[in-house]
Write an enzyme that holds these catalytic residues in place. Sequence first.
Site, PDB file in Angstrom:
ATOM      1  N   HIS A 129       1.384   3.996   1.965  1.00  0.00           N
ATOM      2  CA  HIS A 129       1.885   4.794   3.083  1.00  0.00           C
ATOM      3  C   HIS A 129       3.405   4.927   3.040  1.00  0.00           C
ATOM      4  CE1 HIS A 129      -1.991   4.158   5.668  1.00  0.00           C
ATOM      5  NE2 HIS A 129      -2.102   5.135   4.794  1.00  0.00           N
TER       6      HIS A 129
ATOM      7  N   ASP B 165       5.852   4.848   5.121  1.00  0.00           N
ATOM      8  CA  ASP B 165       6.753   3.907   5.778  1.00  0.00           C
ATOM      9  C   ASP B 165       6.825   2.564   5.047  1.00  0.00           C
ATOM     10  OD1 ASP B 165       4.078   3.465   6.670  1.00  0.00           O
ATOM     11  OD2 ASP B 165       4.800   2.329   8.385  1.00  0.00           O
ATOM     12  N   HIS B 166       6.114   2.458   3.926  1.00  0.00           N
ATOM     13  CA  HIS B 166       6.163   1.259   3.089  1.00  0.00           C
ATOM     14  C   HIS B 166       6.752   1.534   1.707  1.00  0.00           C
ATOM     15  CE1 HIS B 166       3.601  -1.348   5.741  1.00  0.00           C
ATOM     16  NE2 HIS B 166       3.400  -0.147   6.249  1.00  0.00           N
TER      17      HIS B 166
ATOM     18  N   HIS C 265       0.846  -1.200   0.000  1.00  0.00           N
ATOM     19  CA  HIS C 265       0.000   0.000   0.000  1.00  0.00           C
ATOM     20  C   HIS C 265       0.878   1.245   0.000  1.00  0.00           C
ATOM     21  CE1 HIS C 265       0.761  -0.569   4.298  1.00  0.00           C
ATOM     22  NE2 HIS C 265       0.307   0.641   4.546  1.00  0.00           N
TER      23      HIS C 265
ATOM     24  N   HIS D  29       4.735  -4.638  11.048  1.00  0.00           N
ATOM     25  CA  HIS D  29       5.080  -3.915  12.275  1.00  0.00           C
ATOM     26  C   HIS D  29       5.196  -4.867  13.454  1.00  0.00           C
ATOM     27  CE1 HIS D  29       4.567   0.281  10.880  1.00  0.00           C
ATOM     28  NE2 HIS D  29       3.652  -0.232  10.074  1.00  0.00           N
TER      29      HIS D  29
ATOM     30  N   ASP E 220      -0.175  -3.860   6.393  1.00  0.00           N
ATOM     31  CA  ASP E 220      -0.806  -3.371   7.624  1.00  0.00           C
ATOM     32  C   ASP E 220      -2.257  -3.833   7.746  1.00  0.00           C
ATOM     33  OD1 ASP E 220       1.542  -2.110   8.179  1.00  0.00           O
ATOM     34  OD2 ASP E 220       0.810  -0.074   7.873  1.00  0.00           O
TER      35      ASP E 220
ATOM     36  N   HIS F  47      -7.445  -0.885   5.615  1.00  0.00           N
ATOM     37  CA  HIS F  47      -6.430   0.053   6.118  1.00  0.00           C
ATOM     38  C   HIS F  47      -6.265   1.191   5.115  1.00  0.00           C
ATOM     39  CE1 HIS F  47      -2.881   1.363   8.293  1.00  0.00           C
ATOM     40  NE2 HIS F  47      -2.153   1.278   7.188  1.00  0.00           N
TER      41      HIS F  47
END
Length: 257
Positions: free
Chosen positions: A54, A56-57, A52, A169, A131, A108
Amino acid sequence: MDLVALPAFADNYIWMLHDGREALVVDPGDAAPVRQALEARDLTLTGILVTHHHADHVGGLQDLLPLLRGPVWGPAGEAMPVDVTPCSGGQSLQWKHLGFEVLDVPGHTAGHVAYFLPGTPAEAPLLFCGDTLFSAGCGRLFEGTPAQMADSLARIAALPGATRVCCAHEYTLSNLKFALQVEPDNGELQRFARHCQSLREQGLPTLPGTLSVEREINPFLRCSQPGVIASARSQDPSVHDEISVFAALRGWKNTYR
């Protein structure tokens, strides 16, 4: 194939699969841990999977492109910071001799996907779920609805029990604290919490877990269980079906400390 969890940021894992020569990484939010792992093992990066959009990905994608000798696969329904080969549920993709199945798992984010690698006689199946699913928990609903996320989790829960669940995570201990609030009498949950606490005290990851364990300890996969329903109703007396149980649990978890 070796499976490696590369720590990133405060609690992310960037997952790496490699055969001693070539490597595939999943959700590289930071390029530095990937570069270090490639150099330390003398590996060539030949594929990237993205679940996805975001930061942090996807934050490390641009910096990894000069090293990449293969495709970046990403969700067809989300904007990516680099060009990707778009994927959506029902498709399959090939990296080396491995065939991944793409699952649509919105909730998410609106276009979130997961990647499932079926097992072999020598290797248990693998799931890279970003996530959507965490050990003993699930992702927040930033763009999707409770019904979408409940359906996504049901799709994941239907995979083989031996599936190794590679979440993005290390949230396990905090999730277990909440899960024990929901199901305080769940003996399997109590045992698993002790096991994970021991792992973290040794500086070890709690992941990957297995789907069979998640079915026993994860309240978001247990919305039909009487104890989970009762706890959900303690937060929202209007709970009447599995989706409303899920919504009550997710709302409770959002504010749980």
